[in-house]
Motif scaffolding. Sequence first.
Motif, PDB file in Angstrom:
ATOM      1  N   SER A   1     167.817 -11.389  80.760  1.00 56.07           N
ATOM      2  CA  SER A   1     167.674 -12.470  79.775  1.00 56.07           C
ATOM      3  C   SER A   1     168.815 -13.464  79.924  1.00 56.07           C
ATOM      4  O   SER A   1     169.959 -13.073  80.161  1.00 56.07           O
TER       5      SER A   1
ATOM      6  N   THR B   1     167.811 -19.577  73.861  1.00 53.75           N
ATOM      7  CA  THR B   1     167.603 -18.234  74.416  1.00 53.75           C
ATOM      8  C   THR B   1     166.411 -18.159  75.359  1.00 53.75           C
ATOM      9  O   THR B   1     166.120 -17.090  75.886  1.00 53.75           O
TER      10      THR B   1
ATOM     11  N   TYR C   1     175.394 -10.306  75.402  1.00 54.17           N
ATOM     12  CA  TYR C   1     175.437 -11.376  76.405  1.00 54.17           C
ATOM     13  C   TYR C   1     176.852 -11.559  76.929  1.00 54.17           C
ATOM     14  O   TYR C   1     177.820 -11.379  76.196  1.00 54.17           O
TER      15      TYR C   1
ATOM     16  N   GLU D   1     177.409 -12.812  72.099  1.00 51.62           N
ATOM     17  CA  GLU D   1     178.219 -11.773  72.747  1.00 51.62           C
ATOM     18  C   GLU D   1     178.020 -10.439  72.027  1.00 51.62           C
ATOM     19  O   GLU D   1     177.930  -9.382  72.658  1.00 51.62           O
TER      20      GLU D   1
ATOM     21  N   CYS E   1     174.775 -17.960  79.965  1.00 50.58           N
ATOM     22  CA  CYS E   1     175.069 -16.585  79.572  1.00 50.58           C
ATOM     23  C   CYS E   1     173.904 -15.688  79.962  1.00 50.58           C
ATOM     24  O   CYS E   1     172.770 -16.150  80.087  1.00 50.58           O
ATOM     25  N   SER E   2     174.192 -14.381  80.136  1.00 49.62           N
ATOM     26  CA  SER E   2     173.106 -13.456  80.454  1.00 49.62           C
ATOM     27  C   SER E   2     173.339 -12.103  79.811  1.00 49.62           C
ATOM     28  O   SER E   2     174.464 -11.713  79.505  1.00 49.62           O
ATOM     29  N   SER E   3     172.216 -11.412  79.641  1.00 50.44           N
ATOM     30  CA  SER E   3     172.207 -10.030  79.192  1.00 50.44           C
ATOM     31  C   SER E   3     171.068  -9.367  79.949  1.00 50.44           C
ATOM     32  O   SER E   3     169.895  -9.593  79.622  1.00 50.44           O
TER      33      SER E   3
END
Length: 76
Positions: A56, A68, A35, A31, A51-53
């Motif tokens: 990614s 990841t 993310y 986080e 999770c995403s960013s």
Amino acid sequence: MTTTIERRFAAQQVSLERLNIAQRSAFSEIEAAGYGLLFIRSTSGGKVAICSSGQSFATIDEAGQLNTCPEIDLRR
């Protein structure tokens, strides 16, 4: 637009509560890197946090193992 963001935030708070301690610890690490929690999937191996960013993605399994570079397909 504000309503949508508020709904997503509220849904994320509920989802975070569904994570176990190991998953919460791993999530707090990513986080900080930007993310966010998308959703939690129940699998035969247990709950997996997705999770995403940006473009990614990352997954966190029930043992708190962070991946990841997951091989996942998401509907758009």
